[in-house]
Design an enzyme around this catalytic site. Structure first.
Site: not given
Length: 457
Positions: A149, A179, A253-254, A307
């Site tokens: 992100h 992410d 901080n990400s 699955g």
């Protein structure tokens, strides 16, 4: 009769006199024979001052944080991104051509709402979006690990090191499901950080967060591991197994590292539960390491897939499954047709109790065990079915993609929709109805999962 004014003055005088008398008496007591009496109880410190040895111990401990932060300093970077900008013109369309005319046409507001005339070459310039995050070098060739992100949709990425160098970067690969992203810079003398083993962490251990909160480069905060295995923070489309920490994490901080006292990165700071709450979350290094390796090698991730749609076994579910049913495990709600699980013989209503010989206490544990494998690996399963334990073996295949991920391994809604109610459902088949004891010929849908915080919950 005494004038009223004098009475008031006399009263004031008496009051002042009384105070004077009291004060004189107080002075007499304080400076008389009792002047050297001990202070009242509570005035003395309850504890003696710290000894030089204690101060030395505390200072040595605090210097451990300083030393770790100093070792990571060359590896941690601030990331700045730019996206968007440029002309934003929507030409006016004539009525009768299927488009609505600009409602602000002919007013002073016309040009502020993204509409231009048919003769306009450009129209209004929209400002660029500027963002910031953090990251850290994981390979001396210039590879930097961060959050997806942070760099998602970026047109320009710039990386700034602690020594002041600022260099451009390009995206090597991204994985929205975890992410995570890897970007690359061309720069000499890079110092990679060491990825540690987050599986060995204990709740309560000290950790250090380093990053770029609110644009303040290389900010260091300290806390502990507050919890492990947190999930339910996203929209159900991501794989979640977060470390929780009270080391201060804020916007910016990400993508930065969460570091152990050994100086090893054991998490990638990713999310917070409100600014200033001291509740932050980091992707564990055990999950990040294989993702980063694949992104560097191929630019994308090949994820193992069986699955299965499943949910945790609760005491209520266990009781409904009959005598001898496991108290823990993952109840299989749905098996995708032609999937590895289907070929291995897994059936709806089975309870998965172990993966590769390791007992599992719920669906997240099964998912975590499967994701630790590679495509084409064999996965040994033990399932409980109708009072018996059965050993099965499946071969993981590559994940079929986003459409399949909504249904795979408990990651999303079995209906394939957005799940606005937050329910995971499965058609009530005759075998499942028999196992659940709802009666022959019953019809309906079995609730196989409820998302936390959803309307259904």
């Amino acid at each position: 009769m005494i004038p009223r004014k004098r009475l008031l003055g006399g009263a004031a005088l008496v009051a002042v006199g009384g105070l004077t008398t009291f004060a004189l008496g107080h002075v007499h007591v304080s400076f008389g024979n009792q002047a050297q009496a001990a202070p009242a109880v509570g005035m003395q410190p309850a504890l003696p001052p710290p000894s030089p040895a204690q101060v030395a111990d505390a200072r040595a401990f605090s210097r451990t944080f300083a030393q770790v932060a100093e070792q990571l300093k060359p590896s941690v970077v601030a990331i700045k991104v730019e996206k968007g900008g440029g002309p934003a013109t929507m030409h006016r369309m004539h009525r009768g051509h299927g488009m609505q005319q600009n409602p602000f046409e002919g007013t002073p507001f016309e040009r502020f709402f993204g509409f231009g005339s048919p003769d306009d070459e450009g129209g209004m310039e929209m400002p660029k979006q500027v963002g910031a995050g953090s990251g850290f070098v994981i390979d001396a060739r210039g590879y930097i690990l961060t959050n997806n992100h942070v760099v998602d949709g970026a047109d320009v990425i710039k990386v700034r090191f602690a020594d002041g160098r600022e260099v451009p970067a390009k995206v090597t690969g991204t994985d929205p499901r975890t992410d995570l992203a890897v970007i690359k810079v061309e720069a000499p003398n890079l110092v990679p950080a060491k990825l540690g083993d987050s599986e060995k962490l204990l709740v309560g251990e000290w950790v250090i967060a380093i990053g770029n909160p609110f644009g303040f480069d290389h900010t260091v905060t300290v806390g502990v591991i507050s919890a492990k295995g947190r999930y339910g923070l996203g929209d159900g489309k991501q794989y979640e197994d977060y470390l929780q920490t009270d080391a201060a994490i804020n916007p910016g901080n990400s993508g930065g590292p969460l570091v152990s006292l050994d100086g090893e990165v054991i998490g990638i700071n990713t999310a917070i539960k409100g600014i200033g709450t001291m509740i932050g979350f980091a992707i564990p290094s055990a999950m990040a390491r294989p993702i980063a390796d694949q992104l560097i090698a191929t630019g994308h991730v090949r994820r193992p897939y069986l699955g299965i749609l499943m949910q945790d076994v609760t005491p209520e579910l266990s009781a409904g499954l009959g005598a001898g049913a496991p108290q823990k495990g993952a109840l299989v709600g749905q098996v995708e047709p032609t999937s590895p699980a289907a070929k291995a013989g897994v059936q709806p209503g089975d309870v998965i109790t172990s993966v590769d010989g390791q007992s599992v206490d719920g669906s997240k544990a099964v998912q975590k065990a499967v994701l630790s494998k590679k495509v084409d690996d064999r996965v040994a399963l033990k399932v409980w079915r109708s009072g018996k334990e059965i050993a099965l073996s499946a071969t993981a295949i590559e994940h079929p993609g986003d459409a399949g991920e909504k249904k795979a391994d408990g990651a999303g809604d079995a209906t394939g929709g957005k799940g606005r109610l937050g329910l995971e459902l499965q058609t009530l088949t005759p075998p499942l109805a028999e196992r659940l004891g709802v009666g022959e010929g019953a019809r309906g849908a079995v609730v196989t999962g409820v998302r936390e915080g959803a309307p259904a919950a």
